[in-house]
Design a protein around this motif. Structure first.
Motif, short mmCIF file in Angstrom:
data_model
loop_
_atom_site.label_atom_id
_atom_site.label_comp_id
_atom_site.label_asym_id
_atom_site.label_seq_id
_atom_site.Cartn_x
_atom_site.Cartn_y
_atom_site.Cartn_z
N PHE A 1 55.34 -44.92 18.75
CA PHE A 1 55.00 -46.03 17.86
C PHE A 1 54.03 -45.57 16.78
O PHE A 1 53.33 -44.57 16.94
CB PHE A 1 54.43 -47.22 18.64
N ASP A 2 54.03 -46.30 15.68
CA ASP A 2 53.13 -46.07 14.56
C ASP A 2 52.01 -47.10 14.61
O ASP A 2 52.19 -48.21 15.13
CB ASP A 2 53.86 -46.20 13.22
N CYS A 3 50.87 -46.74 14.04
CA CYS A 3 49.73 -47.65 14.00
C CYS A 3 49.05 -47.50 12.63
O CYS A 3 48.75 -46.37 12.22
CB CYS A 3 48.76 -47.31 15.13
N CYS A 4 48.85 -48.60 11.94
CA CYS A 4 48.14 -48.61 10.65
C CYS A 4 48.78 -47.69 9.61
O CYS A 4 48.08 -47.17 8.74
CB CYS A 4 46.67 -48.25 10.84
N HIS B 1 59.42 -53.47 18.06
CA HIS B 1 58.45 -54.14 17.20
C HIS B 1 58.60 -53.49 15.83
O HIS B 1 58.23 -52.32 15.66
CB HIS B 1 57.04 -53.97 17.77
N LYS B 2 59.16 -54.21 14.88
CA LYS B 2 59.53 -53.62 13.57
C LYS B 2 58.35 -53.00 12.84
O LYS B 2 58.46 -51.92 12.27
CB LYS B 2 60.17 -54.69 12.67
N LYS B 3 57.19 -53.67 12.85
CA LYS B 3 56.06 -53.18 12.08
C LYS B 3 55.56 -51.83 12.58
O LYS B 3 55.19 -50.95 11.82
CB LYS B 3 54.93 -54.21 12.12
N SER B 4 55.56 -51.61 13.89
CA SER B 4 55.05 -50.36 14.45
C SER B 4 56.16 -49.36 14.78
O SER B 4 55.88 -48.26 15.23
CB SER B 4 54.25 -50.64 15.73
N HIS B 5 57.41 -49.76 14.54
CA HIS B 5 58.57 -48.91 14.87
C HIS B 5 58.54 -48.47 16.33
O HIS B 5 58.84 -47.31 16.65
CB HIS B 5 58.65 -47.68 13.96
N LEU B 6 58.16 -49.40 17.20
CA LEU B 6 58.09 -49.11 18.63
C LEU B 6 59.46 -48.74 19.17
O LEU B 6 60.44 -49.46 18.96
CB LEU B 6 57.54 -50.32 19.40
#
Length: 186
Positions: free
Chosen positions: A91-94, A41-46
């Motif tokens: 993963f990253d969040c916000c 998931h690109k946005k969260s760099h999962l």
């Protein structure tokens, strides 16, 4: 006279050391599957990393290292679990929070210290371990970290601690442990 810390000359010089048992045999087959999936998931760099290991084989051990030694065939390899699974999820969040979740599952294994199945310490039990790391970026220079190691407080033993004057019958691992930290970057 001789002092109490002097070895009398009639004793041969000795040393204490360990050596491999020349008559033992071990046959091991191991299979491993490893997967790495980045930016699912690109946005969260999962990112997910995982591995599964399966080991099988047998071992012949004797009661001593001499020509007439009797052998015992074990249908497994001591100190080697048949099945082990590891999985890490990052993963990253916000944009200011990062999570890392690490999982380890290990099937039971026979300890090398004990040769007899009727001994209660013969098998090290299976276990599941969960580690969680949470990082929060407070500002451009300061971030805080909370690490919860062994979050489910699993009780398990590690590889035998042998070769000491008094061998440990059980090698306990770290129980639930919470660590807090701050990092400042210039």
């Amino acid at each position: 006279g001789t002092g109490s810390n002097v070895v009398p000359s009639e004793y041969p010089p000795t040393t204490r050391s360990y050596h491999n048992e020349s008559n033992s045999k071990l046959k091991l087959h191991g299979y491993q599957l490893i997967g790495v999936f980045k930016d699912i998931h690109k946005k969260s760099h999962l990112e997910i990393k995982g591995g599964i290991t399966y080991s099988t084989g047998h071992e012949k051990v004797s009661d001593d290292n001499y020509a007439g030694a009797s052998f015992l065939r074990l249908d497994y390899i001591r100190q080697t679990p048949k099945f082990m699974m590891q999985c890490m999820v990052d993963f990253d969040c916000c944009r200011i929070m990062h999570f890392s979740i690490q999982n380890v599952y290990c099937s039971k294994w026979a300890r090398s210290y004990y040769i007899s199945e009727d001994n209660g310490f013969y098998w090290a039990p299976q276990y599941y371990n969960l580690d969680i790391v949470f990082t929060l970026k407070i500002n451009k220079n300061l971030s805080g970290t909370i690490k919860v190691l062994n979050a489910l407080d699993a009780q398990y033993g590690g590889i035998d601690a042998v070769g000491m004057d008094m061998d440990l019958p059980y090698n306990p691992q770290l129980r639930r442990n919470i660590r807090l930290g701050l990092t400042y970057t210039l």
